[in-house]
Design an enzyme around this catalytic site. Structure first.
Site, PDB file in Angstrom:
ATOM      1  N   HIS A  19      -3.129  -8.482  -3.185  1.00  0.00           N
ATOM      2  CA  HIS A  19      -2.050  -7.484  -3.212  1.00  0.00           C
ATOM      3  C   HIS A  19      -0.747  -8.078  -3.770  1.00  0.00           C
ATOM      4  CE1 HIS A  19      -4.545  -5.083  -0.479  1.00  0.00           C
ATOM      5  NE2 HIS A  19      -3.675  -4.094  -0.593  1.00  0.00           N
TER       6      HIS A  19
ATOM      7  N   GLU B 111       0.835  -1.210   0.000  1.00  0.00           N
ATOM      8  CA  GLU B 111       0.000   0.000   0.000  1.00  0.00           C
ATOM      9  C   GLU B 111       0.870   1.261   0.000  1.00  0.00           C
ATOM     10  OE1 GLU B 111      -3.481   0.700   0.119  1.00  0.00           O
ATOM     11  OE2 GLU B 111      -3.766  -1.390  -0.464  1.00  0.00           O
TER      12      GLU B 111
END
Ligand code: DGL
Length: 270
Positions: free
Chosen positions: A189, A155
């Site tokens: 992710h 992130e």
């Protein structure tokens, strides 16, 4: 009346991970519109209790359906494990596609009989995962790791720095020592660090990213219902985030080449 075939596919994840799935969907079906929600206000989902993730998922799916989406993709392994059955019960008329750690294809691909599964704690401790393991991995050695902190590194856009490499090296060491030759990317992710994984693991291992298979499943469901878009979308890819937009600002230009609208989303006090 507008044609429901031109309605968007609703896709959500805790953050940027589900973009790897959105990207696979657009690769396969460039005429589709996507409405994406990243629940960055509650990221990471991985360590959170099942009930909490189920609640967030339900609010987001309710919102995407209110916005007129024709199909929902739970582009998060953790939310799939926690909420997929619940979402399907709540909206039985809506096609809802979830993620599944690619244990089955991994067991078919391994030659050494040892596979490594990289996923979040929520996924690894779920009953869905236990059922997959007992169904497909009876004669296979499966080593898994919750990769604590990896989602946060991704992130932050740290896809290739020394700390992310060190974190992954620690995760991978026991898997490599056991002879793993096939690795399941069990969190949406993780495909974002495939170049780093390749550097650490070499070219001979198999990395399994389930996103293309999920895109094919979306295609099948839309086609069965005669809901495939027939003309290119009029609006750009819409991405909304419930909290910080920073990770999207960093990573969206690296993933997509088309026009993207990126905006904040307030889903109220959840
Ligand atoms: N991308 C999500 C998944 O596939 C979870 C990341 C998180 O922990 O929020 O599991």
């Amino acid at each position: 009346m507008t044609d429901f075939r031109s309605a968007a596919i609703g896709v959500f994840d805790s953050g940027v991970g589900g973009l790897t799935v959105a990207n696979a969907i657009l690769d396969l079906m460039p005429a589709e519109a996507i409405h994406y929600v990243g629940d960055t206000a509650h990221l990471p989902y991985g360590p959170k209790p099942v009930e909490e993730i189920r609640h967030y998922s339900e609010v987001i799916v309710g919102y995407l359906l209110d916005q007129g989406c024709k199909l929902i993709v739970v582009a998060c392994n953790t939310a799939t494990a926690a909420a997929l059955e619940h979402l399907r019960q709540r909206w039985p008329e809506v096609p809802i596609v979830g993620m599944e750690p690619a244990v089955k294809p991994a067991t078919a691909a391994t030659r050494s009989g040892v596979i490594g599964v990289l996923a979040t704690r929520g996924t690894i401790t779920s009953s869905r995962y236990a059922a997959l393991a007992s169904r497909y991995a009876q004669d296979i050695r499966m080593l898994q790791d919750p990769c604590m902190g990896l989602v946060e590194h991704i992130e932050a856009g740290r896809l290739h720095d020394s700390e992310t490499a060190a974190l992954l090296q620690k995760v991978l060491a026991p898997m490599q020592a056991a002879g793993a030759d096939t690795y399941v990317l069990g969190c949406t992710h993780y495909p974002l660090v495939i170049p780093l994984l390749r550097e650490l693991l070499g070219d001979t291992v198999t990395l399994i990213n389930p996103a293309p298979a999920v895109a094919r499943q979306v295609n099948r469901l839309l086609s069965e219902r005669d809901l495939l878009a027939t003309t290119p979308p009029e609006r750009p890819l819409l991405i909304q985030a419930t909290g910080s937009l920073d990770s999207f600002r960093l990573l969206v230009p690296q993933i997509f080449h088309q026009a993207v609208i990126l905006e904040s989303l307030d889903l109220g006090d959840r």
